[in-house]
Design an enzyme around this catalytic site. Structure first.
Site, mmCIF file in Angstrom:
data_model
loop_
_atom_site.group_PDB
_atom_site.id
_atom_site.type_symbol
_atom_site.label_atom_id
_atom_site.label_comp_id
_atom_site.label_asym_id
_atom_site.label_seq_id
_atom_site.Cartn_x
_atom_site.Cartn_y
_atom_site.Cartn_z
ATOM 1 C CE1 TYR A 33 1.132 -0.323 4.394
ATOM 2 C CE2 TYR A 33 0.122 1.843 4.390
ATOM 3 C CZ TYR A 33 0.925 0.907 4.995
ATOM 4 O OH TYR A 33 1.526 1.193 6.196
ATOM 5 C CE LYS A 149 3.243 3.162 3.173
ATOM 6 N NZ LYS A 149 3.296 3.173 4.632
ATOM 7 C CD GLU A 182 9.823 1.704 10.476
ATOM 8 O OE1 GLU A 182 9.647 2.713 9.766
ATOM 9 O OE2 GLU A 182 9.658 0.548 10.070
ATOM 10 C CG LEU A 207 8.310 2.520 4.822
ATOM 11 C CD1 LEU A 207 8.156 1.340 3.856
ATOM 12 C CD2 LEU A 207 6.957 3.151 5.099
HETATM 13 N N1 PDD Z 1 2.703 5.065 7.542
HETATM 14 N N2 PDD Z 1 7.349 3.708 9.009
HETATM 15 C C1 PDD Z 1 6.194 3.013 8.997
HETATM 16 C C2 PDD Z 1 6.174 1.653 9.641
HETATM 17 C C3 PDD Z 1 5.054 3.546 8.373
HETATM 18 O O1 PDD Z 1 3.911 2.823 8.340
HETATM 19 C C4 PDD Z 1 5.112 4.826 7.786
HETATM 20 C C5 PDD Z 1 3.935 5.447 7.086
HETATM 21 C C6 PDD Z 1 6.331 5.534 7.831
HETATM 22 C C7 PDD Z 1 6.507 6.892 7.202
HETATM 23 O O2 PDD Z 1 6.450 6.817 5.792
HETATM 24 P P1 PDD Z 1 5.933 8.050 4.917
HETATM 25 O O3 PDD Z 1 6.713 9.261 5.344
HETATM 26 O O4 PDD Z 1 6.225 7.651 3.547
HETATM 27 O O5 PDD Z 1 4.456 8.190 5.214
HETATM 28 C C8 PDD Z 1 7.432 4.926 8.440
HETATM 29 C C9 PDD Z 1 1.508 5.433 6.779
HETATM 30 C C10 PDD Z 1 1.246 6.894 6.771
HETATM 31 C C11 PDD Z 1 0.335 4.603 7.261
HETATM 32 O O6 PDD Z 1 0.559 3.413 7.504
HETATM 33 O O7 PDD Z 1 -0.771 5.117 7.372
#
Ligand code: PDD
Length: 285
Positions: A33, A149, A182, A207
């Site tokens: 996703y 992801k 993270e 991620l």
């Molecule tokens: N989450 N690490 C994890 C485990 C994440 O699920 C996310 C993002 C990030 C940050 O990635 P980005 O800056 O590309 O959003 C880091 C999304 C927003 C979610 O699961 O809703």
């Protein structure tokens, strides 16, 4: 106003939108996703999200479900049909529908695509940022390929709920070396007392956040020093500032870690500045 989703070729009212119960996403979490921020009706950093999507799909040997150009059209159309000014657009691609069996389907199936969008409350998010959030640390218990992801998010769901149950907002994973990797849905950052910004390096164990990526450019432009290296919870307790980044929160100040106050317990000036400046360095489409 009813919400509209794109499901496998059709725009449907969310109430009528459905997927096959033998979708491998439903049965095996066999899919990936992306979540993009929407601002002023535009998608933020869309090309980078698409590049990460392509990589996640490649790693799992799932076909791109349609051309990038077509995905671009669909995602913008879902935002438009739902009249999202400020919010999020969600894209999910799963391996497709096949009789339940663990290996990939013998005969190739079409990947399934779902796109939804929803509004976020801008003032509420700003108020949350003005107060800052609390985080707790939890043991890293995810698979060793969280750079993909994947929609397989059960450990993330449980960690986030543990945070909420203890009155915090986010959970930070601590790996076997005693270092923060993270958050359950965000990247984790601290700022040292001498103004260096620290975050875990990219690898299979975090991620590669798009917000993280754009923030690196923001830091460079503002001539703020960045150190991509792991940090421990103890270093974080003693940090001047801390924050998390994600598409939904951009830069969200952290004021408490495991119940200990970070800095003076208020969102730090560098974190707030980065939150304000971020979108100057983002791409809008
Ligand atoms: N989450 N690490 C994890 C485990 C994440 O699920 C996310 C993002 C990030 C940050 O990635 P980005 O800056 O590309 O959003 C880091 C999304 C927003 C979610 O699961 O809703």
């Amino acid at each position: 106003m009813s919400r509209i989703a794109y499901v496998n070729g059709q725009y449907r009212d969310l109430r009528d939108a459905s997927v096959n119960i033998e979708d491998r996403g439903y049965q095996f979490a066999d899919g990936v996703y992306e979540v993009c921020e929407v601002r002023g009706g535009k998608l933020v950093d869309f090309p980078r999200h698409m590049a990460r999507l392509e990589r996640s799909l490649r790693e799992l040997r799932i076909e791109m479900p349609m051309t990038l150009r077509a995905l671009d059209v669909v995602m913008h159309e879902v935002v438009r049909r739902n009249r999202i000014g400020y919010g999020l657009v969600y894209l999910q691609v799963t391996r497709g529908v096949a009789r339940r069996d663990h290996p990939f389907p013998l005969r190739p199936v079409k990947p399934a695509v779902v796109v939804t969008a929803r509004s976020l409350n801008f003032s509420k998010n700003q108020a949350t940022a003005a107060h800052g959030i609390g985080v707790i640390t939890v043991p890293e218990n995810r698979w060793p390929r969280v750079d993909i992801k994947s929609i397989s998010l059960l450990p993330n769901v449980l960690a986030k709920q543990q945070a909420r149950d203890s009155g915090a907002y986010e959970a930070w994973y601590v790996d076997g070396n005693g270092e923060v990797t993270e958050g359950s849905s965000s990247n984790a950052w601290i700022i040292t007392t001498d103004g260096r910004v620290v975050t875990h390096p990219i690898g299979h164990d975090i991620l590669a956040g798009i917000t993280r990526d754009v923030l690196k450019e923001t830091l460079a432009a503002l001539q703020i020093r960045l150190e991509e290296r792991p940090f421990t919870p103890e270093e974080a307790y003693g940090a001047a500032e801390a924050f998390v980044t994600s598409a939904s929160q951009i830069v969200m100040p952290v004021v408490r870690i495991d119940g200990r106050t970070v800095g003076n317990g208020k969102p730090g000036p560098i974190s707030m500045r980065l939150r304000e400046e971020f979108h100057r360095f983002a791409d809008f489409s």
